[in-house]
Motif scaffolding. Structure first.
Motif, mmCIF file in Angstrom:
data_model
loop_
_atom_site.group_PDB
_atom_site.id
_atom_site.type_symbol
_atom_site.label_atom_id
_atom_site.label_comp_id
_atom_site.label_asym_id
_atom_site.label_seq_id
_atom_site.Cartn_x
_atom_site.Cartn_y
_atom_site.Cartn_z
ATOM 1 N N ILE A 163 -4.072 10.842 1.405
ATOM 2 C CA ILE A 163 -3.746 11.322 1.906
ATOM 3 C C ILE A 163 -1.984 12.047 1.397
ATOM 4 O O ILE A 163 -1.258 13.268 1.655
ATOM 5 N N LEU A 164 -1.066 11.003 1.029
ATOM 6 C CA LEU A 164 -0.442 11.245 0.739
ATOM 7 C C LEU A 164 -0.053 11.746 -0.102
ATOM 8 O O LEU A 164 0.703 12.982 -0.542
ATOM 9 N N SER A 165 -0.895 12.156 -1.779
ATOM 10 C CA SER A 165 -0.932 13.158 -2.806
ATOM 11 C C SER A 165 -1.033 14.823 -1.901
ATOM 12 O O SER A 165 -0.355 15.579 -2.625
ATOM 13 N N GLU A 166 -1.942 14.634 -0.962
ATOM 14 C CA GLU A 166 -2.183 15.942 -0.583
ATOM 15 C C GLU A 166 -0.119 16.277 0.324
ATOM 16 O O GLU A 166 -0.754 17.784 0.341
ATOM 17 N N LEU A 216 -0.593 11.570 -9.353
ATOM 18 C CA LEU A 216 -1.018 12.556 -9.290
ATOM 19 C C LEU A 216 -0.849 13.813 -8.685
ATOM 20 O O LEU A 216 -1.641 14.122 -9.693
ATOM 21 N N ALA A 217 -0.557 13.574 -8.190
ATOM 22 C CA ALA A 217 -0.215 15.346 -7.546
ATOM 23 C C ALA A 217 1.244 16.166 -8.753
ATOM 24 O O ALA A 217 1.042 17.489 -8.473
ATOM 25 N N GLU A 218 2.106 15.018 -8.716
ATOM 26 C CA GLU A 218 3.247 16.204 -9.720
ATOM 27 C C GLU A 218 3.113 16.003 -11.118
ATOM 28 O O GLU A 218 3.381 17.627 -12.141
ATOM 29 N N TYR A 219 2.492 15.149 -11.772
ATOM 30 C CA TYR A 219 2.320 15.311 -13.852
ATOM 31 C C TYR A 219 1.195 15.928 -13.872
ATOM 32 O O TYR A 219 0.056 15.512 -13.129
ATOM 33 N N LYS A 220 0.912 16.815 -14.832
ATOM 34 C CA LYS A 220 -1.024 16.770 -15.490
ATOM 35 C C LYS A 220 -0.603 16.060 -16.712
ATOM 36 O O LYS A 220 0.346 16.334 -17.544
ATOM 37 N N PHE A 221 -1.583 15.817 -16.866
ATOM 38 C CA PHE A 221 -2.440 14.649 -17.901
ATOM 39 C C PHE A 221 -3.531 14.531 -18.283
ATOM 40 O O PHE A 221 -3.967 14.881 -17.249
ATOM 41 N N ARG A 222 -3.690 14.262 -19.114
ATOM 42 C CA ARG A 222 -5.156 13.978 -19.425
ATOM 43 C C ARG A 222 -6.063 12.991 -18.060
ATOM 44 O O ARG A 222 -5.369 11.967 -18.418
ATOM 45 N N GLY A 223 -7.084 13.703 -17.644
ATOM 46 C CA GLY A 223 -7.931 12.358 -16.823
ATOM 47 C C GLY A 223 -7.015 12.249 -15.573
ATOM 48 O O GLY A 223 -7.753 11.217 -14.618
ATOM 49 N N ASN A 224 -6.387 12.678 -15.462
ATOM 50 C CA ASN A 224 -5.492 13.393 -13.859
ATOM 51 C C ASN A 224 -6.916 13.195 -12.485
ATOM 52 O O ASN A 224 -6.661 12.473 -11.943
ATOM 53 N N ARG A 225 -7.986 14.568 -13.132
ATOM 54 C CA ARG A 225 -8.545 13.993 -12.057
ATOM 55 C C ARG A 225 -9.600 13.596 -11.850
ATOM 56 O O ARG A 225 -10.069 12.560 -10.536
ATOM 57 N N ILE A 256 1.087 -0.872 0.059
ATOM 58 C CA ILE A 256 0.489 0.368 -0.180
ATOM 59 C C ILE A 256 0.623 1.460 -0.059
ATOM 60 O O ILE A 256 0.342 2.598 -0.996
ATOM 61 N N LEU A 257 2.218 1.568 0.988
ATOM 62 C CA LEU A 257 2.730 2.667 1.146
ATOM 63 C C LEU A 257 3.449 2.198 -0.062
ATOM 64 O O LEU A 257 3.531 3.337 -1.179
ATOM 65 N N LEU A 258 3.772 1.618 -0.877
ATOM 66 C CA LEU A 258 4.669 1.859 -2.040
ATOM 67 C C LEU A 258 4.450 2.526 -3.408
ATOM 68 O O LEU A 258 4.236 3.267 -4.229
ATOM 69 N N PHE A 259 3.281 1.444 -3.929
ATOM 70 C CA PHE A 259 2.114 1.325 -4.821
ATOM 71 C C PHE A 259 1.349 3.239 -4.143
ATOM 72 O O PHE A 259 1.431 4.001 -5.178
ATOM 73 N N GLY A 260 1.397 3.269 -3.260
ATOM 74 C CA GLY A 260 0.640 4.886 -3.266
ATOM 75 C C GLY A 260 1.436 5.460 -3.062
ATOM 76 O O GLY A 260 1.075 6.798 -3.836
ATOM 77 N N ALA A 261 2.362 5.058 -2.739
ATOM 78 C CA ALA A 261 3.193 6.898 -2.920
ATOM 79 C C ALA A 261 3.170 6.950 -4.162
ATOM 80 O O ALA A 261 3.683 8.286 -4.712
ATOM 81 N N MET A 262 3.387 5.745 -4.912
ATOM 82 C CA MET A 262 4.001 5.963 -6.348
ATOM 83 C C MET A 262 2.879 6.821 -7.293
ATOM 84 O O MET A 262 3.077 7.641 -8.546
ATOM 85 N N ALA A 263 1.738 5.932 -7.542
ATOM 86 C CA ALA A 263 0.568 6.863 -7.619
ATOM 87 C C ALA A 263 0.069 7.915 -7.297
ATOM 88 O O ALA A 263 -0.413 9.202 -8.227
ATOM 89 N N ALA A 264 0.142 8.656 -5.967
ATOM 90 C CA ALA A 264 0.360 9.433 -5.004
ATOM 91 C C ALA A 264 0.825 10.749 -5.619
ATOM 92 O O ALA A 264 0.789 11.840 -6.172
ATOM 93 N N TRP A 265 2.082 10.443 -5.904
ATOM 94 C CA TRP A 265 3.624 10.985 -6.352
ATOM 95 C C TRP A 265 2.345 11.380 -8.235
ATOM 96 O O TRP A 265 3.387 12.648 -8.408
#
Lengths: 280, 303
Positions: free
Chosen positions: A161-164, A100-109, A89-98
């Motif tokens: 939580i991680l992306s915040e 979503l928070a860092e890159y602008k791409f289509r369908g992000n939201r 959860i922590l590894l996959f969650g942090a990767m996904a959170a990063w």
């Protein structure tokens, strides 16, 4: 000046009376079980509130639980499932959170919203199909099944939580690394991951407790003797030995004591994580 | 700066994959299965709304469903009316300035929340057991022995007792969330009101309470989702039958029985899926209401 709020209208003694009283109410049932687990049957029934003494001290209950059930195996299963799920959860969650928070791409939201659904909609509602899937994958009665389901269950909140938290990391840090030609993966694993450690602790707390305590999925996906978790194992054991008070009390204590020890060690971090997570 | 989409995909893939395969798609598939029926041979075929018609109109099914639904509502209202006010009082007291030992109180009161619902259920079952007599003995000490009853065994009180056990266990969550919200109330506002001569009582009702309303909303919806999805406590104390006479049956236990069967009734995955779908709709309605009324005022929780 700083003491004015406590002086009125409630006196300090009244406040302590209420909080102390409630603390007693919260602890009494647990203490009662622990105390009586170390007493003989006569001791349990004659004076439930008394501490064990030379006459009533008895640990036959524990001996029986350890002999008749595979408690250590259950404990190992719970530990395996909880720790591996947590790591994933922590590894996959942090990767996904990063991402979503860092890159602008289509369908992000839209993707963030899709992942957030799992925060509010309990995964249990999909049990019928989850069971079907696990049977199809031939994973029934395996710890892998539990780990996969718990990872799916924990990811949504972890990602939120991680992306915040990642969003608050100063831009300069990342930009400087990029100017030096550091790759995106290196930035994530060597700069970002160490930085989000405090948030990781919060997520760990929110994730670990429901996984360790769950009855539903062990009961449905892994009820076999070899794969029972502590919660399921104790539930089944007590069902069998319901009239043997020594064994029942001992098995409850065995389930409670590891959590108490962990709580004694980590309570400060845990509560800080809880309150800071809530303020966000 | 170059931003190749492939590394974004790599970052997202594991989480999206596991979440989709083991959470989102099974949920969707369950909603689909609710429209199917199982034949005696085990094959399934499309059956439209017939499962839902059976659950809501067939006398045997609808009685069980509405009983579970009504019990679940009671279970939730007891939490709402007792757990949250107690949590609010405890949090308010804990957040008082200069309170000695606040950290210890907080840590100890939160302890039961960490333990498994199953363990808590068994612990209270023993304590309330007339066989052991702990509760009766304690009540006798304050002269209330006559009021003792085997609460968990009586049809009239079993559900309330279970709800109170659950309140006892989980009061730590509203306490913590409200406590954190109270700490976040800006000090200068409170100080200004105090200088203006407002009493502590008025400061609480007119400044702090309105500021923590979003947290109370959050606590309420968390409780709602948790309660309408509850199962472990009833199952471990009362079994899948949720006795006496189904008086403690809630949607979670009904779902379990429908899916896996019990006694003479054969379990049905498709009927189970239909019950799960109805639970989903109830939870969706609650969450929808929450977002409609509360979330609008609450920018920080948005995602």
């Amino acid at each position: 000046m700083k003491t004015h709020k406590i002086s009125q209208p409630l006196s300090s003694a009244g406040v302590h009376l209420v909080l102390g009283g409630y603390t007693l109410l919260a602890l009494f049932p647990i203490m009662l079980i622990l105390i009586n687990a170390f007493k003989s049957r006569a001791g349990i029934f004659d004076d439930p509130l008394a501490l064990p003494n030379a006459e009533t001290f008895f640990i036959g209950g524990f001996e029986k639980v350890l002999a008749k059930s595979h408690f250590m195996l259950y404990f190992g299963n719970s530990l395996t499932v909880t720790l591996i799920s947590l790591a994933l959860i922590l590894l996959f969650g942090a990767m996904a959170a990063w991402a979503l928070a860092e890159y602008k791409f289509r369908g992000n939201r839209l993707l963030a919203l899709y992942l957030a659904i799992g925060i509010m909609v309990p995964i249990r509602l999909g049990t019928v199909s989850i069971l079907e899937l696990i049977v199809k994958l031939d994973l029934i009665n395996t710890l892998t099944a539990l780990i996969l389901v718990y990872t799916a269950q924990g990811l949504p909140l972890a990602i939120m939580i991680l992306s915040e938290f990642i969003a608050q990391i100063p831009k300069e840090l990342k930009e400087a690394a990029r100017c030096d030609g550091v790759g995106e993966f290196k930035i994530f694993f060597q700069i970002i991951l160490p930085l989000i450690r405090p948030a990781v602790a919060t997520v760990a707390v929110f994730t670990m407790i429901p996984v360790w305590n769950d009855l539903w999925f062990p009961l449905i996906l892994a009820p076999g003797e070899e794969t029972q978790t502590v919660t399921l194992g104790v539930q089944q054991f007590i069902g069998q030995y319901v009239t043997d008070w020594n064994s029942v009390l001992a098995s409850l204590s065995l389930a409670v004591i590891p959590v108490l020890i962990m709580y004694m060690i980590f309570s400060r971090q845990l509560i800080r994580g809880l309150t800071s997570g809530a303020v966000k | 700066m170059k931003r190749m989409p492939w590394h974004i995909a790599v970052f997202l893939a594991p989480a999206v994959l596991v979440y989709s395969v083991f959470s989102a798609l099974p949920l969707l598939d369950t909603l689909r299965l609710g429209f199917y029926a199982t034949t005696d041979t085990g094959s399934t075929h499309f059956a439209g709304l017939s499962n839902y018609l059976t659950i809501l109109t067939d006398p045997a099914w609808s009685a069980a469903f509405w009983n579970a639904m009504w019990n679940n509502c009671k279970f939730f209202f007891i939490h709402l009316l007792i757990q949250n006010p107690i949590g609010l009082v405890l949090a308010t007291l804990l957040s008082l300035k200069g309170l000695k030992g606040a950290r210890h109180y907080r840590t100890l009161i939160f302890l039961p929340t960490l333990l498994s619902v199953v363990i808590i259920g068994f612990i209270w079952q023993l304590i309330l057991s007339p066989l052991w007599g702990v509760s009766e003995g304690l009540m006798a000490k304050v002269g209330l022995a006559d009021y003792f009853a085997p609460w968990l065994g009586q049809e009239s009180s079993a559900l309330i007792t279970l709800a109170l056990i659950s309140v006892w266990q989980f009061v730590g969550i509203p306490m913590m969330l409200i406590y954190a919200a109270l700490l976040a109330v800006p000090e200068d506002i409170v100080e200004a009101a105090h200088v203006e001569g407002a009493s502590a009582w008025r400061i609480f009702w007119e400044i702090k309470l309105p500021l923590i309303l979003p947290t109370l909303g959050l606590v309420t919806i968390l409780t709602f989702v948790g309660n309408f999805n509850a199962f472990d406590l009833i199952y471990s104390v009362k079994g899948a039958i949720a006795g006496p006479n189904y008086s403690t049956d809630i949607l979670g236990t009904l779902f379990y029985r429908t899916f896996f069967g019990y006694q003479s009734q054969v379990g049905s995955p498709t009927m189970g899926a239909a019950v799960a779908t109805l639970m989903f709709l109830v939870i969706l309605a609650g969450v929808g209401t929450y977002f409609y009324f509360v979330q609008r005022k609450l920018t920080r929780y948005e995602l």
